[in-house]
Design a protein around this motif. Structure first.
Motif, short mmCIF file in Angstrom:
data_model
loop_
_atom_site.label_atom_id
_atom_site.label_comp_id
_atom_site.label_asym_id
_atom_site.label_seq_id
_atom_site.Cartn_x
_atom_site.Cartn_y
_atom_site.Cartn_z
N LYS A 1 0.84 -1.20 0.00
CA LYS A 1 0.00 0.00 0.00
C LYS A 1 0.87 1.25 0.00
CE LYS A 1 -3.85 2.41 2.12
NZ LYS A 1 -3.61 3.49 1.20
N THR A 2 1.92 1.25 0.80
CA THR A 2 2.85 2.39 0.83
C THR A 2 3.46 2.61 -0.56
OG1 THR A 2 3.34 2.02 3.15
CG2 THR A 2 4.96 3.29 1.90
N ASP B 1 0.71 3.98 -2.91
CA ASP B 1 0.42 5.39 -2.60
C ASP B 1 1.54 6.30 -3.09
OD1 ASP B 1 -1.91 4.49 -1.42
OD2 ASP B 1 -1.20 4.77 0.65
#
Length: 109
Positions: free
Chosen positions: A93-94, A97
């Motif tokens: 997810k990091t 993003d």
């Protein structure tokens, strides 16, 4: 003359964390031939590479007991696997993003 097989019961990988009991009826240095006695319908003999054998046992009972104990061993690691999966999801997810933010910033430049 029939071949005497010292450990005619084998465990074969079915999927991660589970093995099927396999009766070895003949073998060469490279292959084993036999059948799965626990399946609903015991079909014709099948042949696999000897590398497919996870472990060998002298009796059906020993093979089944080892399979069940193996499942317990597998389960001991469930919590660590869940933690690793959560960490991987967070890292993905990091990364996602950061990638999207970079593309947006590049588009606004």
């Amino acid at each position: 003359m029939s071949q005497v097989i010292e450990k005619p019961w084998a465990l074969m990988r079915h999927h991660a964390g589970w093995a099927d009991v396999f009766r070895v009826e003949s073998e060469t240095a490279d292959a084993v031939t036999g059948f799965y006695p626990d399946r609903e319908t015991v079909g014709p003999q099948v042949t696999y590479s000897a590398r497919a054998v996870l472990a060998r046992f002298p009796t059906l009972e020993a093979a089944r007991a080892a399979r069940e104990s193996g499942v317990a061993e597998w389960r001991k690691h469930d919590a660590a696997v869940k933690q690793a999966e959560a960490a991987l999801s967070a890292a993905e997810k990091t990364r996602e993003d950061a990638w999207v933010a970079w593309l947006k910033a590049a588009g606004e430049a």
